[in-house]
Enzyme design. Structure first.
Site, PDB file in Angstrom:
ATOM      1  N   LYS A  54       1.454  -2.849   3.287  1.00 31.09           N
ATOM      2  CA  LYS A  54       1.630  -1.344   3.296  1.00 31.09           C
ATOM      3  C   LYS A  54       1.849  -1.056   4.866  1.00 31.09           C
ATOM      4  CE  LYS A  54      -2.152  -1.354  -0.072  1.00 31.09           C
ATOM      5  NZ  LYS A  54      -3.471  -1.295  -0.427  1.00 31.09           N
ATOM      6  N   GLN A  98      -9.058  -0.320   2.366  1.00 34.49           N
ATOM      7  CA  GLN A  98      -8.698  -1.448   1.403  1.00 34.49           C
ATOM      8  C   GLN A  98     -10.156  -2.074   0.737  1.00 34.49           C
ATOM      9  OE1 GLN A  98      -5.485  -2.691   0.638  1.00 34.49           O
ATOM     10  NE2 GLN A  98      -6.758  -3.851  -0.712  1.00 34.49           N
ATOM     11  N   ASP A 121      -4.643   6.922  -2.279  1.00 38.42           N
ATOM     12  CA  ASP A 121      -4.892   6.041  -3.399  1.00 38.42           C
ATOM     13  C   ASP A 121      -4.998   6.468  -4.728  1.00 38.42           C
ATOM     14  OD1 ASP A 121      -4.702   3.172  -2.620  1.00 38.42           O
ATOM     15  OD2 ASP A 121      -6.677   3.009  -1.546  1.00 38.42           O
TER      16      ASP A 121
END
Length: 287
Positions: A54, A98, A121
């Site tokens: 990412k 995460q 997200d």
């Protein structure tokens, strides 16, 4: 017959190239660089790889990446405090924590602590709710990435019968909503489903998102069906495979995604797009 392979990696690279052009153009107009804060708690090897990918994608498209690598001993209160700080920072457009998180931290509470406007997200209940009522803004990256991949492959899915295998909050449920929004008739299968094989066998589109290697047998696939494999499973020999019995399914399906190289890169590309969108939406609301 042998299925056409949908190469998500290629499509994702095209998405990132277009996004870089859009970001560069906006910066030239005097806007600031979009910023994504990425929080990693602990040293889980798989999580570290995901986070690295990412951050590399941020570099590729011109998004500023803020890295917060916290020890596994981090308390829930400490993580809340960091999220509150990032929520209040007007130069931060997206916040990503995460998963998985250490046992002492409640992942659901953390997701809800992130501002819905910075939830790149697409996991926040507010953003899932907007998708459910057909008013999407920041959409869950993996399911929305699947829709983008199908569009890029010129696959018209309106009116198709779709089966989603897996009902998780992050993938299965929003995937069901995305397919419904796209005009499909959708069935969501889960651990209590009585006849998974029969459900899969009638589907024009099968999306496997259960996280169990080889759960969906290739012989179940309807000839000509579209098979999207979201599962990522590491076998004892170190190899990676999906939830679908790929070699058999490929001989029956019309289109199929590989693992790796299918949905995974689309998730990262969509995260980058969400970060840019979050910035533009926040700035337009202030203007």
């Amino acid at each position: 017959m042998s299925a056409q392979i949908i190469h998500g990696k290629v499509i994702a690279e095209q998405m990132l190239a277009h996004l870089k052009t859009a970001i560069d153009a906006r910066v030239l107009q005097g806007y600031r660089t979009p910023t994504l804060a990425v929080i990693l708690v602990g040293a889980d090897p798989a999580s570290a790889i995901y986070v690295r990918n990412k951050r590399l994608a941020c570099e590729k498209v011109g998004i500023r990446s803020l890295s917060y690598d916290l020890p596994a001993s981090t308390s829930e209160a400490e993580l809340f405090a960091l999220i509150d700080q990032l929520n209040a920072n007007d130069t931060v457009d997206g916040i990503l924590v995460q998963a998985p998180l250490p046992a002492q931290i409640d992942e659901k509470r953390i997701i809800e602590a992130i501002s819905a406007a910075k939830d790149v997200d697409g996991f926040h209940p507010y953003n899932i709710g907007r998708l459910a009522v057909r008013q999407p803004t920041l959409r869950s990256c993996t399911p929305f990435g699947v829709i983008k991949m199908l569009e890029a492959a010129n696959l018209r899915i309106l009116g198709m019968d779709a089966v989603v295998v897996g009902a998780s909050n992050h993938v299965g449920r929003p995937m069901m909503l995305e397919l419904l929004l796209a005009g499909c008739t959708v069935t969501c299968c889960h651990r209590h489903t009585k006849d998974l094989a029969a459900n899969v066998a009638r589907a024009d589109i099968v999306v496997a998102a259960a996280g169990k290697a080889g759960l969906v047998k290739g012989e179940w696939i309807k000839p000509g069906a579209i098979v999207i494999d979201i599962g990522i499973n590491r076998l004892a020999d170190g190899t990676i495979c999906g939830d679908v019995e790929y070699n058999v399914a490929r001989e029956r399906a019309g289109w199929i995604t590989p693992v790796p190289g299918g949905v995974g890169p689309m998730t990262v590309a969509t995260l980058m797009e969400n970060t840019f969108l979050a910035q533009t939406l926040r700035e337009s609301s202030v203007a």
